[in-house]
Write an enzyme that holds these catalytic residues in place. Structure first.
Site, PDB file in Angstrom:
ATOM      1  N   GLN A 183      18.506  -8.003   4.577  1.00  0.00           N
ATOM      2  CA  GLN A 183      18.617  -6.769   3.793  1.00  0.00           C
ATOM      3  C   GLN A 183      19.823  -5.937   4.233  1.00  0.00           C
ATOM      4  OE1 GLN A 183      14.741  -4.891   3.576  1.00  0.00           O
ATOM      5  NE2 GLN A 183      13.875  -6.654   2.523  1.00  0.00           N
TER       6      GLN A 183
ATOM      7  N   ASN B 177      10.270 -10.061  11.298  1.00  0.00           N
ATOM      8  CA  ASN B 177      10.894  -8.941  10.605  1.00  0.00           C
ATOM      9  C   ASN B 177      12.401  -8.949  10.769  1.00  0.00           C
ATOM     10  OD1 ASN B 177       8.864  -7.475   9.187  1.00  0.00           O
ATOM     11  ND2 ASN B 177       7.902  -7.233  11.173  1.00  0.00           N
TER      12      ASN B 177
ATOM     13  N   THR C 111      10.966   2.380   7.024  1.00  0.00           N
ATOM     14  CA  THR C 111       9.570   2.704   7.318  1.00  0.00           C
ATOM     15  C   THR C 111       8.852   1.491   7.907  1.00  0.00           C
ATOM     16  OG1 THR C 111       9.478   4.372   5.574  1.00  0.00           O
ATOM     17  CG2 THR C 111       7.380   3.423   6.235  1.00  0.00           C
TER      18      THR C 111
ATOM     19  N   HIS D 293       8.881   4.840  17.270  1.00  0.00           N
ATOM     20  CA  HIS D 293       7.659   4.995  16.464  1.00  0.00           C
ATOM     21  C   HIS D 293       6.651   3.976  16.988  1.00  0.00           C
ATOM     22  CE1 HIS D 293       4.813   5.526  13.281  1.00  0.00           C
ATOM     23  NE2 HIS D 293       4.879   4.239  12.992  1.00  0.00           N
TER      24      HIS D 293
ATOM     25  N   ASP E 185       4.981  10.915  12.511  1.00  0.00           N
ATOM     26  CA  ASP E 185       4.552  11.377  13.827  1.00  0.00           C
ATOM     27  C   ASP E 185       4.772  12.888  13.954  1.00  0.00           C
ATOM     28  OD1 ASP E 185       4.265   8.520  14.765  1.00  0.00           O
ATOM     29  OD2 ASP E 185       6.386   8.581  14.280  1.00  0.00           O
TER      30      ASP E 185
ATOM     31  N   ARG F 205       2.148  14.580  12.018  1.00  0.00           N
ATOM     32  CA  ARG F 205       0.873  14.478  12.755  1.00  0.00           C
ATOM     33  C   ARG F 205       0.830  15.513  13.877  1.00  0.00           C
ATOM     34  NH1 ARG F 205       1.120   7.829  12.941  1.00  0.00           N
ATOM     35  NH2 ARG F 205      -0.143   7.496  11.058  1.00  0.00           N
TER      36      ARG F 205
ATOM     37  N   GLN G  25       0.817  -1.231   0.000  1.00  0.00           N
ATOM     38  CA  GLN G  25       0.000   0.000   0.000  1.00  0.00           C
ATOM     39  C   GLN G  25       0.839   1.264   0.000  1.00  0.00           C
ATOM     40  OE1 GLN G  25      -3.736   0.558   1.666  1.00  0.00           O
ATOM     41  NE2 GLN G  25      -3.222  -0.903   3.268  1.00  0.00           N
ATOM     42  N   ILE G  26       1.852   1.314   0.841  1.00  0.00           N
ATOM     43  CA  ILE G  26       2.696   2.522   0.873  1.00  0.00           C
ATOM     44  C   ILE G  26       3.405   2.663  -0.476  1.00  0.00           C
ATOM     45  CG2 ILE G  26       4.722   3.596   1.943  1.00  0.00           C
ATOM     46  CD1 ILE G  26       3.851   2.365   4.602  1.00  0.00           C
ATOM     47  N   GLY G  27       3.903   1.528  -0.980  1.00  0.00           N
ATOM     48  CA  GLY G  27       4.593   1.539  -2.271  1.00  0.00           C
ATOM     49  C   GLY G  27       3.744   2.152  -3.371  1.00  0.00           C
TER      50      GLY G  27
ATOM     51  N   ARG H  40       1.638  -7.341  11.441  1.00  0.00           N
ATOM     52  CA  ARG H  40       1.197  -8.130  12.591  1.00  0.00           C
ATOM     53  C   ARG H  40      -0.122  -8.805  12.236  1.00  0.00           C
ATOM     54  NH1 ARG H  40       1.368  -6.758  18.642  1.00  0.00           N
ATOM     55  NH2 ARG H  40       2.330  -4.815  18.032  1.00  0.00           N
TER      56      ARG H  40
HETATM   57  N1  LIG Z   1       7.050   4.249  10.305  1.00  0.00           N
HETATM   58  C1  LIG Z   1       5.838   4.655   9.967  1.00  0.00           C
HETATM   59  O1  LIG Z   1       5.485   5.827  10.183  1.00  0.00           O
HETATM   60  C2  LIG Z   1       4.848   3.725   9.316  1.00  0.00           C
HETATM   61  C3  LIG Z   1       3.582   4.203   8.945  1.00  0.00           C
HETATM   62  C4  LIG Z   1       2.705   3.350   8.302  1.00  0.00           C
HETATM   63  C5  LIG Z   1       3.065   2.027   8.054  1.00  0.00           C
HETATM   64  N2  LIG Z   1       4.276   1.589   8.456  1.00  0.00           N
HETATM   65  C6  LIG Z   1       4.727   0.221   8.223  1.00  0.00           C
HETATM   66  O2  LIG Z   1       5.151   0.113   6.854  1.00  0.00           O
HETATM   67  C7  LIG Z   1       5.101  -1.256   6.449  1.00  0.00           C
HETATM   68  C8  LIG Z   1       4.446  -1.362   5.090  1.00  0.00           C
HETATM   69  O3  LIG Z   1       3.110  -0.921   5.153  1.00  0.00           O
HETATM   70  P1  LIG Z   1       2.112  -1.196   3.924  1.00  0.00           P
HETATM   71  O4  LIG Z   1       0.810  -0.592   4.304  1.00  0.00           O
HETATM   72  O5  LIG Z   1       2.753  -0.836   2.631  1.00  0.00           O
HETATM   73  O6  LIG Z   1       1.988  -2.771   4.051  1.00  0.00           O
HETATM   74  P2  LIG Z   1       1.532  -3.825   2.929  1.00  0.00           P
HETATM   75  O7  LIG Z   1       1.271  -5.103   3.657  1.00  0.00           O
HETATM   76  O8  LIG Z   1       0.498  -3.232   2.043  1.00  0.00           O
HETATM   77  O9  LIG Z   1       2.850  -3.975   2.046  1.00  0.00           O
HETATM   78  C9  LIG Z   1       4.015  -4.546   2.539  1.00  0.00           C
HETATM   79  C10 LIG Z   1       4.692  -5.201   1.366  1.00  0.00           C
HETATM   80  O10 LIG Z   1       5.955  -5.690   1.836  1.00  0.00           O
HETATM   81  C11 LIG Z   1       6.206  -6.873   1.128  1.00  0.00           C
HETATM   82  N3  LIG Z   1       7.242  -7.644   1.797  1.00  0.00           N
HETATM   83  C12 LIG Z   1       7.121  -8.483   2.849  1.00  0.00           C
HETATM   84  N4  LIG Z   1       8.296  -9.050   3.114  1.00  0.00           N
HETATM   85  C13 LIG Z   1       9.184  -8.542   2.245  1.00  0.00           C
HETATM   86  C14 LIG Z   1      10.570  -8.749   2.017  1.00  0.00           C
HETATM   87  N5  LIG Z   1      11.276  -9.614   2.738  1.00  0.00           N
HETATM   88  N6  LIG Z   1      11.160  -8.060   1.018  1.00  0.00           N
HETATM   89  C15 LIG Z   1      10.462  -7.200   0.260  1.00  0.00           C
HETATM   90  N7  LIG Z   1       9.148  -6.983   0.413  1.00  0.00           N
HETATM   91  C16 LIG Z   1       8.523  -7.633   1.399  1.00  0.00           C
HETATM   92  C17 LIG Z   1       4.859  -7.565   1.059  1.00  0.00           C
HETATM   93  O11 LIG Z   1       4.810  -8.544   0.025  1.00  0.00           O
HETATM   94  C18 LIG Z   1       3.921  -6.382   0.786  1.00  0.00           C
HETATM   95  O12 LIG Z   1       3.713  -6.168  -0.592  1.00  0.00           O
HETATM   96  C19 LIG Z   1       4.352  -1.975   7.582  1.00  0.00           C
HETATM   97  O13 LIG Z   1       5.316  -2.564   8.434  1.00  0.00           O
HETATM   98  C20 LIG Z   1       3.652  -0.850   8.319  1.00  0.00           C
HETATM   99  O14 LIG Z   1       3.382  -1.193   9.661  1.00  0.00           O
HETATM  100  C21 LIG Z   1       5.178   2.400   9.078  1.00  0.00           C
HETATM  101  O1  LIG Z   2       1.170   0.096  10.921  1.00  0.00           O
HETATM  102  C1  LIG Z   2       0.995   0.550  12.065  1.00  0.00           C
HETATM  103  O2  LIG Z   2       1.038  -0.159  13.108  1.00  0.00           O
HETATM  104  C2  LIG Z   2       0.706   2.026  12.247  1.00  0.00           C
HETATM  105  C3  LIG Z   2       1.698   2.896  11.537  1.00  0.00           C
HETATM  106  O3  LIG Z   2       2.994   2.709  12.002  1.00  0.00           O
HETATM  107  C4  LIG Z   2       1.311   4.354  11.648  1.00  0.00           C
HETATM  108  O4  LIG Z   2       1.901   5.060  12.452  1.00  0.00           O
HETATM  109  O5  LIG Z   2       0.363   4.764  10.949  1.00  0.00           O
END
Ligand SMILES: NC(=O)c1ccc[n+]([C@@H]2O[C@H](COP(=O)([O-])OP(=O)(O)OC[C@H]3O[C@@H](n4cnc5c(N)ncnc54)[C@H](O)[C@@H]3O)[C@@H](O)[C@H]2O)c1
Ligand SMILES: O=C(O)C[C@H](O)C(=O)O
Length: 329
Positions: A113, A106, A130, A188, A160, A163, A16-18, A93
């Site tokens: 990586q 993870n 991220t 975070h 954050d 936000r 999703q983020i991608g 999770r």
């Molecule tokens: N730090 C922040 O502020 C923040 C905010 C939002 C989300 N996040 C985190 O970002 C991460 C991604 O979120 P998302 O919504 O894109 O999740 P998502 O599940 O939509 O996408 C994650 C992608 O990572 C891929 N993936 C899993 N293992 C992998 C690996 N070993 N190598 C490469 N790709 C791999 C999955 O196939 C999936 O396509 C989550 O851990 C989420 O909690 C962090």
């Molecule tokens: O994926 C989450 O647990 C929440 C995310 O880190 C966020 O801050 O939106």
């Protein structure tokens, strides 16, 4: 002559983020309108077909700055020569999963990586994490990349930080551009400490403008710290476009510099500043310039802040101890 293209790796690129991040990078939001980019995208094997579809869409945007896109599932290939690696992909999770299980799942990803970056990334590589738990994932990657200087790793707390700016704007009506020197300290996670004791709103001390410490303690801090969960509850999925936007903001400011009369929050390896245990990936107020960062020093820390800064540090120490026990660092 056009500038040298920058090679940017994004992991979890089909997620999703991608889906937001890639288009913003290719459109020039990260490095500006004059720097061509080459995207090197990592996904797990089962997600590569979906990623092919995303690449078709990137092609169809005809972005002038996008020179090439490569995809793959082997970090040793995908990270070859990258100048910037945005590590977004992580195992989410799932029901019944404990924090320790998440760290372990993870941990395996970020160990591999980190090693791959150490082996094949460009000498000037910068790495922004991220994927959650972001601070400890960054610690694992850093610990598995002994040849990459520690100051090249950071974890994302810019979301954050953004936000916090937005909440202060909502409370005061002052444009976010006129709100400065907000800090996110620590992890975070819900223990993070959004601190406004050094902040300025419209050039005045934020605490004077707000003039309501009860609101700061019982509304502002928990709203910012628990915003991720609130979004998951509302959307049924974690924040994505805002997380991508913050990932861009953080990398942009790291590589190109931040305003001198302000600072940003970045989780970086502690050098012991503010009594935070050395080596923890902890969010500090930092100033950035030309690919480097430095922690803002000599801020006065009151008892209210000290307790919260120490509590979030304690959680990070627990996470570090857990991954040490698992042999990941
Ligand atoms: N730090 C922040 O502020 C923040 C905010 C939002 C989300 N996040 C985190 O970002 C991460 C991604 O979120 P998302 O919504 O894109 O999740 P998502 O599940 O939509 O996408 C994650 C992608 O990572 C891929 N993936 C899993 N293992 C992998 C690996 N070993 N190598 C490469 N790709 C791999 C999955 O196939 C999936 O396509 C989550 O851990 C989420 O909690 C962090
Ligand atoms: O994926 C989450 O647990 C929440 C995310 O880190 C966020 O801050 O939106």
């Amino acid at each position: 002559m056009s500038p040298t293209p920058v090679k940017i790796a994004v992991t979890g690129a089909a997620g999703q983020i991608g889906y937001s991040l890639l288009f913003r990078i290719a459109g020039g939001d990260l490095l500006g309108p004059d720097t061509p980019v080459q995207l090197q995208l990592l996904e797990i094997e089962p997600a590569l077909k979906s990623l092919e579809g995303v690449v078709m869409e990137l092609d169809d945007c005809a972005f002038p700055l996008l020179e090439s896109v490569e995809i793959g599932s082997d970090p040793n290939v995908v990270f070859e020569g990258v100048n910037l690696a945005l590590l977004v992909g992580a195992r989410p999770r799932s029901a019944g999963m404990e924090r320790g299980d998440l760290l372990e799942a993870n941990g395996a990803i970020f160990t591999a990586q980190g090693k791959a970056l150490n082996a094949v990334a460009a000498d000037d590589v910068r790495i922004g994490v991220t994927g959650n738990p972001a601070n400890t994932n960054a610690l694992i990657a850093m610990s598995n990349a002994p040849d990459i200087p520690r100051d090249r790793f950071s974890a994302l707390t810019r979301l954050d930080h953004n936000r916090a700016l937005s909440q202060l704007h909502g409370r005061t009506g002052v444009p976010v551009a006129d709100i400065r020197k907000v800090t996110i300290w620590g992890n975070h996670s819900a223990t993070q400490y959004p601190d406004i004791f050094h902040a300025e709103i419209d050039g005045r001390p934020a605490v004077d403008v707000i003039d309501d410490l009860e609101w700061v303690e019982n509304t502002f801090i928990p709203t910012v710290a628990k915003r991720g969960s609130a979004i998951i509850d509302a959307r049924g999925a974690s924040s994505a476009a805002s997380a991508a936007s913050a990932t861009i903001d953080a990398a942009h400011d790291w590589l190109l510099g931040s305003q001198t009369d302000d600072w940003v929050s970045m989780a970086v390896a502690s050098d012991g500043s503010y009594g935070i245990p050395e080596g923890l990936i902890y969010s500090f107020p930092v100033r950035t310039s030309d690919g480097s960062w430095s922690i803002v020093q000599d801020l006065e820390i009151n008892d209210f802040s000290r307790a919260r800064m120490d509590a979030t540090a304690a959680e990070l120490v627990e996470e570090r101890d857990a991954v040490t026990k698992l042999g990941l660092i």
